[in-house]
Design a protein around this motif. Sequence first.
Motif, PDB file in Angstrom:
ATOM      1  N   SER A 196      45.384  52.491  20.388  1.00 44.23           N
ATOM      2  CA  SER A 196      44.680  51.133  19.649  1.00 44.23           C
ATOM      3  C   SER A 196      45.560  49.600  19.947  1.00 44.23           C
ATOM      4  O   SER A 196      45.027  48.584  19.654  1.00 44.23           O
ATOM      5  CB  SER A 196      45.117  51.900  18.197  1.00 44.23           C
ATOM      6  N   ALA A 236      47.365  40.042  13.726  1.00 46.09           N
ATOM      7  CA  ALA A 236      46.707  41.289  13.299  1.00 46.09           C
ATOM      8  C   ALA A 236      46.374  41.475  11.733  1.00 46.09           C
ATOM      9  O   ALA A 236      47.829  41.631  10.801  1.00 46.09           O
ATOM     10  CB  ALA A 236      46.582  42.014  13.843  1.00 46.09           C
ATOM     11  N   THR A 237      44.965  41.660  10.707  1.00 50.41           N
ATOM     12  CA  THR A 237      44.754  41.979   9.661  1.00 50.41           C
ATOM     13  C   THR A 237      45.439  43.401  10.052  1.00 50.41           C
ATOM     14  O   THR A 237      44.612  44.344  10.894  1.00 50.41           O
ATOM     15  CB  THR A 237      43.835  41.111   9.234  1.00 50.41           C
ATOM     16  N   GLU A 286      42.501  44.609   8.528  1.00 52.56           N
ATOM     17  CA  GLU A 286      41.225  45.736   8.597  1.00 52.56           C
ATOM     18  C   GLU A 286      41.580  45.110  10.627  1.00 52.56           C
ATOM     19  O   GLU A 286      40.563  45.684  11.051  1.00 52.56           O
ATOM     20  CB  GLU A 286      40.314  44.475   8.242  1.00 52.56           C
ATOM     21  N   GLN A 287      41.608  44.299  11.688  1.00 51.51           N
ATOM     22  CA  GLN A 287      41.801  44.611  12.451  1.00 51.51           C
ATOM     23  C   GLN A 287      41.915  46.009  13.617  1.00 51.51           C
ATOM     24  O   GLN A 287      42.209  45.827  13.841  1.00 51.51           O
ATOM     25  CB  GLN A 287      42.179  43.283  12.921  1.00 51.51           C
ATOM     26  N   SER A 323      50.183  41.969  18.897  1.00 50.45           N
ATOM     27  CA  SER A 323      50.189  41.090  18.118  1.00 50.45           C
ATOM     28  C   SER A 323      49.785  40.759  16.912  1.00 50.45           C
ATOM     29  O   SER A 323      49.534  41.310  15.455  1.00 50.45           O
ATOM     30  CB  SER A 323      48.591  41.624  17.968  1.00 50.45           C
ATOM     31  N   ARG A 335      50.593  46.917  16.016  1.00 56.31           N
ATOM     32  CA  ARG A 335      50.423  45.267  15.445  1.00 56.31           C
ATOM     33  C   ARG A 335      50.925  44.655  16.151  1.00 56.31           C
ATOM     34  O   ARG A 335      51.549  43.615  16.922  1.00 56.31           O
ATOM     35  CB  ARG A 335      50.053  45.193  14.113  1.00 56.31           C
ATOM     36  N   LEU A 378      43.805  46.455  19.859  1.00 52.95           N
ATOM     37  CA  LEU A 378      43.646  45.264  19.482  1.00 52.95           C
ATOM     38  C   LEU A 378      44.182  44.086  19.931  1.00 52.95           C
ATOM     39  O   LEU A 378      43.360  43.062  19.328  1.00 52.95           O
ATOM     40  CB  LEU A 378      44.734  45.540  18.590  1.00 52.95           C
ATOM     41  N   ARG A 379      44.449  43.790  20.815  1.00 52.02           N
ATOM     42  CA  ARG A 379      44.997  42.626  21.906  1.00 52.02           C
ATOM     43  C   ARG A 379      43.193  42.052  22.957  1.00 52.02           C
ATOM     44  O   ARG A 379      43.001  41.335  23.158  1.00 52.02           O
ATOM     45  CB  ARG A 379      45.954  42.795  22.934  1.00 52.02           C
ATOM     46  N   ASP A 380      42.692  43.532  22.402  1.00 53.55           N
ATOM     47  CA  ASP A 380      41.179  42.721  23.283  1.00 53.55           C
ATOM     48  C   ASP A 380      41.640  42.356  24.898  1.00 53.55           C
ATOM     49  O   ASP A 380      41.049  41.041  25.112  1.00 53.55           O
ATOM     50  CB  ASP A 380      40.377  41.395  22.224  1.00 53.55           C
ATOM     51  N   ALA A 388      39.730  48.791  12.802  1.00 58.41           N
ATOM     52  CA  ALA A 388      38.470  48.517  13.832  1.00 58.41           C
ATOM     53  C   ALA A 388      39.515  48.908  15.689  1.00 58.41           C
ATOM     54  O   ALA A 388      38.796  50.482  16.344  1.00 58.41           O
ATOM     55  CB  ALA A 388      38.041  46.894  13.690  1.00 58.41           C
ATOM     56  N   ALA A 389      40.278  48.701  15.416  1.00 59.55           N
ATOM     57  CA  ALA A 389      41.191  48.453  17.073  1.00 59.55           C
ATOM     58  C   ALA A 389      41.427  50.618  17.014  1.00 59.55           C
ATOM     59  O   ALA A 389      41.571  51.227  18.146  1.00 59.55           O
ATOM     60  CB  ALA A 389      42.396  48.400  17.269  1.00 59.55           C
TER      61      ALA A 389
END
Length: 663
Positions: A571, A523-524, A526-527, A520, A517, A575-577, A530-531
């Motif tokens: 990851s 970020a939750t 869950e996010q 970010s 994280r 996460l930052r996409d 996912a990452a």
Amino acid sequence: MHNFFRAVRIAFRYPGTLSTSIICSLLVAVIWGGNIGTLFPIIKVTFQGRSLHEWVDSGIAEATTAQEQLRTELEQLEKAPAGEKAKPDHRQRRRAVQNELTVQQDTIDRFQTLKPYVHRLLPDDPFQTVLVIVSVLLVTTGLKGGFLLGSVVTTARLVQKVTLELRNSYFKHVLKMDPVMLGRHGTGTLLTLCNEGTDGIGNGLRCLLGVGVREPLKMFVCAVGAAWISWQLLLFTCLLVPLAALVSRALAHKIRRECKRELHQGVQLNNHVLQAFDGLQTVQAYNMEEPTKQRFHDVNVLRNRKALRIVLLQTLAKPIAELLGIAAVSLAILAGAYLVLNDTTHLFGIRMFRQAPDVETLLLFYALLLGVSEPSRKLSEVFSGIQQGCAMADRFYDIVDAPSDIVEPEEPVALPTPHRSIAYRDVNFAYNPAQPVLRDIDLTVNFGETLAIIGPNGCGKSTLAQMIPRFLDPVSGSVSIDGIDVRQTELADLRRRIGMVTQKTILFDETVLENIRYGSPDATREQVYAAARRARAHDFIQDSLQDGYDTVVGRFGGMLSGGQRQRIALSRALLRDPEILILDEATSEIDLQSELLIHQALEELPHDRTMIIVTHRVGALDLADRIVVMDAGRIVDVGTHAELLGRCEYYRHFRATVPEQAA
């Protein structure tokens, strides 16, 4: 001193704490001088065996009698014949009588001022007078102790506020350093100045704002008292002040120079410790414990020698100050003894007293001089502390004032989202002008394209990639996104669009969750999960780590394998996409299985981002739409795999000599 006073000016941002400290110091000084002043009435009562009531009354009576006698003499002088009045001796005696009349009138006025207070506040009995004065002395000493405590505490609080602000501003500056500046100063230097440097400045501030304010105020109060008795004799005792100033200046220069040298040795020591700790496994693997320990010992001994020399100079300042102080008091004692023994008011033809001093007055004068001398001795410690603070401040502000090559534009231009292309135009770069790293680079990377960069070590691959997030700026030429030079954009806006995974993976001594994280913070879970799944990290986090995502990974991720660290770093980037994903030798130091997993993760990423892969691995080239071949800071060729196989000799050689590994 200029840099040190920059730190002093920060203290003025806290006027309440600063004024409280100064007021407490002022009250300590006033009580200090007042307590010394109580010596006079005690001596008067003890030596003469009479109360202060009697002393005041007799003083008025004696001065009045002397005044009447002088008036009578003056009348006789006025009645003298004209020829007698014209004589120089007659005129001189007339002026002397007139001056003495003024002195006696001043004496009467002083006693008249004291009389109501003495009669109203003090007993008529001599012993009871001494008892009252001693009681007042005890009470004021207790008050002085309280104000002294207040001065020390408020000064310490003020210094802590200033050092906190210095550390914060220093750390903020270091966080904005570009790699070139960071390498120029070194981690050991930066760490030393963050800790020992700010502590040294804080110690100098504590000396200046604490003892450096309090002791001069004590000296001033006592000097005012001594000047009230005889300012002429006080000036006579200050003949040694120029000599003291010269000695202090010479010591200041030496102490500051030695402090800078000791700081340099501290930097060397910290550098050695950091290298030894970070490379401990290498030290042990090559049986280098003894040489490493010996080098640490040698650097430590050099630092200790510098520290001892500083202590010697600081210690030398104290006896010198004490000697000069005693010499000044000795001058006063000799002058006073001459005046009393000869019952005169003049010394070397200069009037020292308006009337011949008595023993009690001289003793009070000497006591007040000692009241000046004692604080001046303490000021030698202040002097040393301030010089050390100056040395630290000079080095501290050398770092803080050093301009960064990476600067924010005054009027930043917003970048479009998403971008269409990244363009290098005539880019040249060099850390050293004699050794160029990049030469005449022209390259365009389109949005959604995956570009691989290959070439021998030191050819400028990583430098090329680091120019996109502006870790480095070109010496000439430009790097632009959709025609906007990245130097015209806000750094935060530019870098939030970029995800980066480097060869040296940096993880922090936090949990896996916080490391992913990082960057970010909103970020939750869950996010984050996912990452991690996209980076092929979720399974090992859940199955192999004891506390899963709440596992603390240790400093630099030391509790994890290299492949695990890289997948967590990937990851974090995913996460930052990001619009732009830069992989700088991201798989060069991990095992084949981890590399395969990372490549699978990258293959499955949507083509809605630009990806730049700096690599030595053949397997990574299968991900690329185009490949850039570099050598000696230049782009040798750009094309697809098939195109380069047909026309680029270096690329064919690279494919033939490098194992397929993850291909």
